[in-house]
Design a protein around this motif. Structure first.
Motif, PDB file in Angstrom:
ATOM      1  N   PRO A  62       0.817  -1.223   0.000  1.00 14.43           N
ATOM      2  CA  PRO A  62       0.000   0.000   0.000  1.00 14.43           C
ATOM      3  C   PRO A  62       0.847   1.269   0.000  1.00 14.43           C
ATOM      4  N   VAL A  63       1.911   1.262   0.820  1.00 16.88           N
ATOM      5  CA  VAL A  63       2.754   2.456   0.900  1.00 16.88           C
ATOM      6  C   VAL A  63       3.402   2.745  -0.454  1.00 16.88           C
ATOM      7  N   GLN A  64       3.803   1.663  -1.127  1.00 13.54           N
ATOM      8  CA  GLN A  64       4.465   1.848  -2.411  1.00 13.54           C
ATOM      9  C   GLN A  64       3.510   2.445  -3.438  1.00 13.54           C
ATOM     10  N   LEU A  65       2.275   1.943  -3.446  1.00 15.41           N
ATOM     11  CA  LEU A  65       1.274   2.483  -4.377  1.00 15.41           C
ATOM     12  C   LEU A  65       1.079   3.978  -4.126  1.00 15.41           C
ATOM     13  N   LEU A  66       0.969   4.326  -2.844  1.00 15.81           N
ATOM     14  CA  LEU A  66       0.788   5.743  -2.504  1.00 15.81           C
ATOM     15  C   LEU A  66       1.993   6.559  -2.961  1.00 15.81           C
ATOM     16  N   LEU A  67       3.180   6.032  -2.710  1.00 17.44           N
ATOM     17  CA  LEU A  67       4.390   6.804  -3.002  1.00 17.44           C
ATOM     18  C   LEU A  67       4.556   7.029  -4.498  1.00 17.44           C
ATOM     19  N   TYR A  68       4.321   5.998  -5.305  1.00 21.36           N
ATOM     20  CA  TYR A  68       4.564   6.252  -6.728  1.00 21.36           C
ATOM     21  C   TYR A  68       3.420   6.973  -7.394  1.00 21.36           C
ATOM     22  N   SER A  69       2.189   6.790  -6.908  1.00 20.72           N
ATOM     23  CA  SER A  69       1.075   7.447  -7.588  1.00 20.72           C
ATOM     24  C   SER A  69       0.961   8.916  -7.207  1.00 20.72           C
ATOM     25  N   VAL A  70       1.267   9.247  -5.970  1.00 20.10           N
ATOM     26  CA  VAL A  70       1.089  10.634  -5.529  1.00 20.10           C
ATOM     27  C   VAL A  70       2.410  11.388  -5.476  1.00 20.10           C
ATOM     28  N   PHE A  71       3.473  10.724  -4.974  1.00 16.53           N
ATOM     29  CA  PHE A  71       4.701  11.469  -4.705  1.00 16.53           C
ATOM     30  C   PHE A  71       5.801  11.233  -5.727  1.00 16.53           C
ATOM     31  N   GLY A  72       5.511  10.367  -6.700  1.00 19.01           N
ATOM     32  CA  GLY A  72       6.518  10.138  -7.733  1.00 19.01           C
ATOM     33  C   GLY A  72       7.777   9.486  -7.198  1.00 19.01           C
TER      34      GLY A  72
END
Lengths: 420, 235
Positions: A62-72
């Motif tokens: 989940p953290v990875q999805l958030l990091l790449y989708s929102v924070f690049g």
């Protein structure tokens, strides 16, 4: 009255006292910096995702999805099919669904393929809309909308032309040559990763990747801009990287998340941004705690440094104590003088340390902005931090109780006489 | 001189006994001593004869094991320690052999220390800063020296600043512990001239401890410490 004496005594030993103050200041600065950065970075991340109820992507952490989708930060491992996107968008509780496609960059800045709805739906900093500083959303297939930081750093204006690179990062070997984009809009600053990004339409993103199915361009297979424009109606991507979803009612969020995670046609992951952030903080929390403990120990070292400095002056100050005694000073007043000096030293260290921390924070702000798109400001310290700082002030005086007690006993024993 | 001693004394020590904690023999065992108001007394004694102990007793820094210390009608030995400190601040001026001053303060601030720890003494001094400057001038410190750090003054100047500090606020008694021993003969005489002038002007009594018997002519009365130390001796 005592304060004048304390000040005089301190300024008499200006060099040694300055060193002590500086030691304490550095330790305080470290503590404040760790704590302020922690809360500021958290706030910065928090303000970057607002108004998105669910983020859907290929199964990953989940953290990875958030990091790449929102924070690049980081890369997606797999995509979500276009069919799935269309079905999710039609789901009953879904108010809106905005797909994004990643994988390209421009001079190190991330290029995001999305729909025009993105500019209407995306929220930051607790519900603020994206706004165009100049220009507008795409009108032509090869139009690009750029973030405020991109425009400022690369000095782009409306109408400028730029080419995209395949892959992320500063060094990119492949460019989408011959397919230049025109800057059509510049977004107002947000203090989020939006400022660090370029936005093209999904169709354009698809068009420039035709012939790149193997990750490199097949010779002679790419579309010219003219060919692409002619075929615009058919430029529908097969897959997207992630989907931002807004719900008609937030109450539906867990039900929908469950359904997406159990989606029969494709393995998917749906995360609540807030919960994914909490997980991220749990991961970083350990490092933060270690840093805080280290900072706390450094503060302790600073205070012990002051203790040492005070203790080493005691012998040379015996004569001064005897003089004050002869003038009628009570032992408690002389001990108080020492406590007062310790308090003044600690106070000076606190003030200097906080200033130092803020200075460093302001100095680090541009770097954080460039690296993570996180805007941090010199926020007023949080109440807990103020409490901790006050506690350190008290601790400084408590530490000085040791030399003060020694002085108290010694003045009683010495009287007016300096015994060596 | 005996007339002065016969009048109601400023200071009267009666059957004083004191032993330092842990010491086998007492320093004093039945010491009697009187000082009249305004009287200048020379107390002679070799080093190690208990002069400093006596000054600490009179100053109220230590309490006697037995006997009485009456000072200006107050039983000093019956006071609590903090009260003795307050009493000393109000009624006593002290001059040491040397190192009298806080080195980082200027002479005026050093003199003001003398009335800093007692409100009454401060009030007696009136305009303290002006009085400090007057005393410094009277002790022969020129204006240029007022703003220097005390440790930049010569030893003779430092002793005169110390005398000014002891005298500010007109204390009843000035205790001087070999104040001239660090001075050469000329400086010593100059210092004593100035000290006596101001002690008389302030109306203070002076208890001057020294082994330098050349000075005795200036004093109203000369006491030998050694014969006083044990019971049976008279003052």
């Amino acid at each position: 009255m005592l304060i004048q004496l304390a000040r005089g005594s301190l300024s008499n030993r200006l060099f040694a006292v300055s060193l002590t103050v500086f030691t304490i200041a550095i330790s305080i600065a470290l503590l404040v910096l760790v704590e302020q950065m922690r809360s500021q970075v958290r706030e910065g991340f928090q303000r970057s995702v607002s108004g998105v109820d669910l983020i859907v992507g290929a199964p990953t952490a989940p953290v990875q999805l958030l990091l790449y989708s929102v924070f690049g930060l980081g890369d997606a491992t797999a995509n979500v099919t276009w069919t799935t996107y269309e079905e999710l968008a039609k789901a009953r509780t879904v108010d809106w669904a905005v797909p994004i496609s990643l994988g390209d960059s421009h001079q190190g800045y991330r290029v995001i393929g999305t729909t025009a709805e993105f500019f209407d739906r995306y929220r930051f900093a607790g519900g603020q809309n994206l706004a165009f500083d100049q220009g507008e959303a795409w009108t032509d297939l090869f139009d690009v909308v750029i973030g405020a930081q991109v425009a400022r750093q690369l000095d782009y204006e409306l109408g400028d032309q730029l080419e995209l690179s395949h892959g992320a990062g500063n060094v990119s070997l492949m460019t989408h040559a011959g397919q230049p984009f025109t800057v059509r809009g510049i977004l107002a600053p947000t203090g989020t990763p939006i400022d660090q990004s370029l936005y093209v339409s999904l169709e354009a993103h698809h068009a420039i990747h035709i012939g790149w199915e193997r990750g490199v361009p097949r010779p002679g297979s790419g579309l010219t801009p003219e060919q692409a424009r002619a075929a615009e109606a058919e430029l529908q991507p097969d897959a997207v990287t992630a989907i931002f979803i807004g719900l008609t009612t937030r109450a539906a969020v867990f039900g929908l998340q469950q359904r997406i995670n159990d989606y029969p046609n494709e393995a998917l992951l749906a995360v609540l941004p807030g919960i994914a952030l909490q997980q991220l903080w749990r991961i970083t929390g350990l490092a933060e705690r270690i840093l805080l403990v280290v900072a706390g120990l450094v503060v302790l070292a600073g205070l012990l440094g002051m203790l040492t400095a005070l203790l080493t002056t005691l012998n040379e100050r015996r004569r001064e104590m005897a003089i004050l005694r002869a003038c009628g000073a009570r032992p408690i007043q002389i001990a108080g003088l020492l406590l007062l000096e310790a308090f003044l030293i600690t106070l000076a260290g606190l003030v200097l340390g906080v200033l130092l921390a803020y200075g460093l924070q302001l100095a680090a702000a541009p770097w954080l902005l460039a690296q993570f798109g996180i805007a941090i400001g010199a926020a007023w310290p949080e109440p807990t931090l103020l409490l901790v700082l006050a506690g350190i002030g008290v601790a400084g005086v408590l530490v000085a109780l040791i030399p003060a007690t020694l002085v108290y006993r010694r003045t009683l024993a010495d009287g007016m006489q300096v015994r060596q | 001189m005996t007339d002065a001693a016969a009048a109601e004394p400023l200071l009267r020590l009666t059957d004083l006994r004191y032993a330092w904690p842990g010491a086998s023999a007492p320093v004093f065992d039945g010491l009697n001593l009187r000082v009249a108001p305004g009287e200048a007394v020379f107390l002679a004694g070799a080093s190690g004869s208990g002069k400093s102990t006596l000054l600490a007793l009179i100053g109220g820094l230590i309490a006697p094991d037995a006997g009485r210390i009456e000072f200006a009608g107050t039983r000093l030995d019956a006071l609590k320690r903090a009260e003795r400190d307050r009493f000393r601040a109000e009624h006593l001026g002290v001059i040491f052999q040397q190192f009298n001053l806080l080195p980082w303060l200027d002479p005026v601030a050093n003199v003001l220390l003398g009335c800093r720890f007692s409100k009454q003494r401060g009030e007696r001094a009136g305009d303290r800063a002006a009085e400090a400057r007057r005393l410094l001038a009277a002790m022969g410190i020129d204006e240029a020296g007022f703003s220097r750090r005390a440790d930049q003054l010569s030893v003779g100047q430092q002793q005169r600043v110390a005398a000014a500090r002891a005298l500010i606020g007109r204390p009843d008694l000035v205790l001087a512990d070999e104040p001239t021993s660090a001075l050469d003969r000329d400086r010593r005489d100059e210092f004593l001239d100035l000290l006596f002038g101001e002690v008389r002007a302030a109306g203070s009594a002076l208890l001057f401890v020294s082994h330098d018997r050349e000075l005795v002519d200036r004093f109203d009365r000369v006491l030998e410490l050694d014969p006083l130390k044990a019971r049976g001796a008279t003052c």
